[in-house]
Design a protein around this motif. Structure first.
Motif, short mmCIF file in Angstrom:
data_model
loop_
_atom_site.label_atom_id
_atom_site.label_comp_id
_atom_site.label_asym_id
_atom_site.label_seq_id
_atom_site.Cartn_x
_atom_site.Cartn_y
_atom_site.Cartn_z
N ALA A 68 -23.08 40.33 -25.45
CA ALA A 68 -21.76 39.88 -24.98
C ALA A 68 -20.87 41.02 -24.50
O ALA A 68 -19.89 40.77 -23.79
N ALA A 69 -21.19 42.25 -24.87
CA ALA A 69 -20.35 43.37 -24.43
C ALA A 69 -20.88 44.03 -23.15
O ALA A 69 -20.29 44.97 -22.64
N GLY A 70 -22.00 43.53 -22.63
CA GLY A 70 -22.57 44.10 -21.40
C GLY A 70 -21.90 43.52 -20.15
O GLY A 70 -20.92 42.79 -20.23
N GLY A 71 -22.47 43.84 -18.99
CA GLY A 71 -21.87 43.43 -17.72
C GLY A 71 -21.81 41.93 -17.53
O GLY A 71 -20.74 41.37 -17.27
N VAL A 72 -22.94 41.23 -17.67
CA VAL A 72 -22.95 39.77 -17.51
C VAL A 72 -22.19 39.13 -18.67
O VAL A 72 -21.47 38.15 -18.48
N GLY A 73 -22.34 39.70 -19.86
CA GLY A 73 -21.66 39.16 -21.05
C GLY A 73 -20.15 39.14 -20.88
O GLY A 73 -19.51 38.10 -21.11
N THR A 74 -19.56 40.25 -20.46
CA THR A 74 -18.10 40.30 -20.30
C THR A 74 -17.65 39.36 -19.18
O THR A 74 -16.61 38.72 -19.27
N ALA A 75 -18.46 39.26 -18.12
CA ALA A 75 -18.14 38.33 -17.03
C ALA A 75 -18.16 36.89 -17.54
O ALA A 75 -17.27 36.09 -17.25
N ALA A 76 -19.19 36.55 -18.33
CA ALA A 76 -19.33 35.19 -18.86
C ALA A 76 -18.17 34.83 -19.78
O ALA A 76 -17.65 33.71 -19.74
N ILE A 77 -17.75 35.79 -20.60
CA ILE A 77 -16.61 35.53 -21.51
C ILE A 77 -15.36 35.19 -20.69
O ILE A 77 -14.67 34.20 -20.95
N GLN A 78 -15.07 36.00 -19.67
CA GLN A 78 -13.89 35.75 -18.84
C GLN A 78 -13.97 34.39 -18.15
O GLN A 78 -12.97 33.67 -18.05
N ASN A 85 -10.49 25.26 -24.01
CA ASN A 85 -11.01 25.07 -25.37
C ASN A 85 -12.53 25.25 -25.48
O ASN A 85 -13.23 24.45 -26.11
N VAL A 86 -13.05 26.30 -24.87
CA VAL A 86 -14.48 26.63 -25.01
C VAL A 86 -14.64 27.60 -26.18
O VAL A 86 -13.94 28.61 -26.25
N THR A 87 -15.53 27.30 -27.10
CA THR A 87 -15.79 28.17 -28.25
C THR A 87 -16.93 29.12 -27.90
O THR A 87 -18.02 28.67 -27.53
N ILE A 88 -16.66 30.42 -28.01
CA ILE A 88 -17.66 31.42 -27.63
C ILE A 88 -18.22 32.12 -28.86
O ILE A 88 -17.48 32.67 -29.68
N PHE A 89 -19.55 32.09 -28.98
CA PHE A 89 -20.28 32.93 -29.94
C PHE A 89 -20.87 34.08 -29.13
O PHE A 89 -21.42 33.86 -28.05
N GLY A 90 -20.77 35.31 -29.64
CA GLY A 90 -21.30 36.45 -28.88
C GLY A 90 -22.02 37.43 -29.77
O GLY A 90 -21.51 37.82 -30.82
N THR A 91 -23.25 37.82 -29.37
CA THR A 91 -23.97 38.82 -30.17
C THR A 91 -23.71 40.22 -29.59
O THR A 91 -23.70 40.41 -28.38
N ALA A 92 -23.47 41.15 -30.50
CA ALA A 92 -23.25 42.56 -30.12
C ALA A 92 -23.24 43.39 -31.40
O ALA A 92 -23.04 42.83 -32.48
N SER A 93 -23.43 44.70 -31.27
CA SER A 93 -23.37 45.55 -32.47
C SER A 93 -21.95 45.55 -33.02
O SER A 93 -20.97 45.36 -32.28
N LEU A 100 -14.56 42.38 -28.53
CA LEU A 100 -15.00 41.03 -28.17
C LEU A 100 -13.97 39.99 -28.60
O LEU A 100 -13.67 39.05 -27.85
N LYS A 101 -13.43 40.16 -29.81
CA LYS A 101 -12.41 39.21 -30.28
C LYS A 101 -11.19 39.22 -29.36
O LYS A 101 -10.65 38.17 -29.01
N GLU A 102 -10.76 40.42 -28.98
CA GLU A 102 -9.61 40.54 -28.07
C GLU A 102 -9.88 39.84 -26.75
O GLU A 102 -8.98 39.28 -26.13
N SER A 103 -11.14 39.87 -26.31
CA SER A 103 -11.45 39.29 -24.99
C SER A 103 -11.70 37.78 -25.07
O SER A 103 -11.83 37.13 -24.04
N GLY A 104 -11.74 37.21 -26.29
CA GLY A 104 -11.84 35.75 -26.38
C GLY A 104 -13.07 35.21 -27.09
O GLY A 104 -13.30 34.00 -27.10
N VAL A 105 -13.87 36.10 -27.70
CA VAL A 105 -15.05 35.62 -28.45
C VAL A 105 -14.56 35.19 -29.84
O VAL A 105 -14.07 36.01 -30.62
N ALA A 106 -14.72 33.91 -30.14
CA ALA A 106 -14.24 33.39 -31.43
C ALA A 106 -15.11 33.90 -32.58
O ALA A 106 -14.62 34.17 -33.67
N HIS A 107 -16.43 34.02 -32.31
CA HIS A 107 -17.36 34.38 -33.39
C HIS A 107 -18.33 35.47 -32.94
O HIS A 107 -19.44 35.18 -32.46
N PRO A 108 -17.93 36.76 -33.07
CA PRO A 108 -18.88 37.85 -32.78
C PRO A 108 -19.91 37.93 -33.90
O PRO A 108 -19.58 37.75 -35.07
N ILE A 109 -21.17 38.17 -33.55
CA ILE A 109 -22.25 38.24 -34.54
C ILE A 109 -23.02 39.54 -34.34
O ILE A 109 -23.43 39.86 -33.22
#
Length: 270
Positions: A68-78, A85-93, A100-109
């Protein structure tokens, strides 16, 4: 002549001068930097088509975004944030979770220390509506099993093949062996969809790509999307730039430019 443009090309862009068909060039919107233009097309076209053309993303749905923190990941979040009201789960270290939370990921994993499928199910027992899968191998099976009824899995890469600086034949064999496979009949019983996406094989789809770019330029002009640049490197530091990605330190795009920015070169001279 003289227009500032973004270009799409399958390869050969690590050069000072490139030749591309006019149909693969798109005028840069006002106020966009060259670095942003370099970061926009491939990532945002991919994220847009995967989410909206294949994924049919709608309000109140949930999405799992890997890397989720890569190029396509950050684009997809935006782009997810442009739908209500889309709930985003994102995997990242773990070190990237605050960003990720600041950018809108509700649940970073943290995929390194947790089983992301278990974590998703703790929060959403039924799973998610859409999974973006750039990983391949056994992760595609996990993604399919995480889908709700009428859910969509879109696979667009095989990052599991790349485990370090050198080609790892064992990793390749393992990924190949674990590659997800399903029949049409099994799909019918599951009420799920599996889609495959590869921008590199859409060279001829000029009208389709142009319509997507027009939508992206419109979103950029409205301030709804903005390419996230992790770092900018001159060509002579390409090895360091690659290392930044291999060590998974980047949040957003790693950009190459022919020369170091002027301020940096002045500092170097001083």
């Amino acid at each position: 002549v003289g227009d500032k443009v973004m270009v799409l090309a399958r390869s050969g862009l690590w050069q000072e001068v490139v030749n591309v068909p006019a149909s693969h060039t798109f005028p840069m919107p006002e106020g966009m930097s060259f670095e942003e233009a370099a970061a926009l097309l491939v990532n945002y076209i991919t994220a847009y088509m995967v989410l909206f053309d294949f994924g049919n993303l709608r309000p109140n749905q949930s999405v799992l975004i890997h890397m989720a923190a890569g190029g396509v990941g950050t684009a997809a979040i935006q782009l997810c944030k442009t739908v209500e009201n889309v709930t985003i789960f994102g995997t990242a270290s773990a070190s990237k979770h605050d960003t990720l939370k600041e950018s809108g990921v509700a649940h970073p994993i943290d995929y390194r220390t947790m089983d992301y499928a278990e974590e998703v199910r703790k929060i959403s027992p039924k799973g998610v509506d859409i999974v973006l899968d750039p990983l391949g191998g056994s992760d595609t099976s996990k993604a399919f099993n995480l889908l709700k009824p009428m859910g969509k899995l879109i696979t667009y890469g095989v990052a599991n093949l790349l485990t370090g600086q050198k080609r790892n034949l064992m990793a390749m064999a393992k990924t190949w062996w674990n590659q997800f496979s399903i029949t049409a009949l099994q799909l019918l019983h599951q009420n799920k969809a599996v889609c495959g996406y590869h921008l590199g094989y859409m060279d001829e789809e000029v009208e389709l790509l142009s319509s997507v770019v027009a939508k992206l330029v419109n979103l950029y002009s409205q301030g709804k999307i903005k390419p996230k640049i992790d770092s900018v490197w001159p060509f002579d530091q390409v090895a360091e730039a690659m290392k930044q990605m291999q060590e998974k330190k980047n949040v957003g795009k790693v950009i190459l430019v022919p020369e170091a920015p002027k301020e940096e070169s002045k500092k170097a001279e001083n």
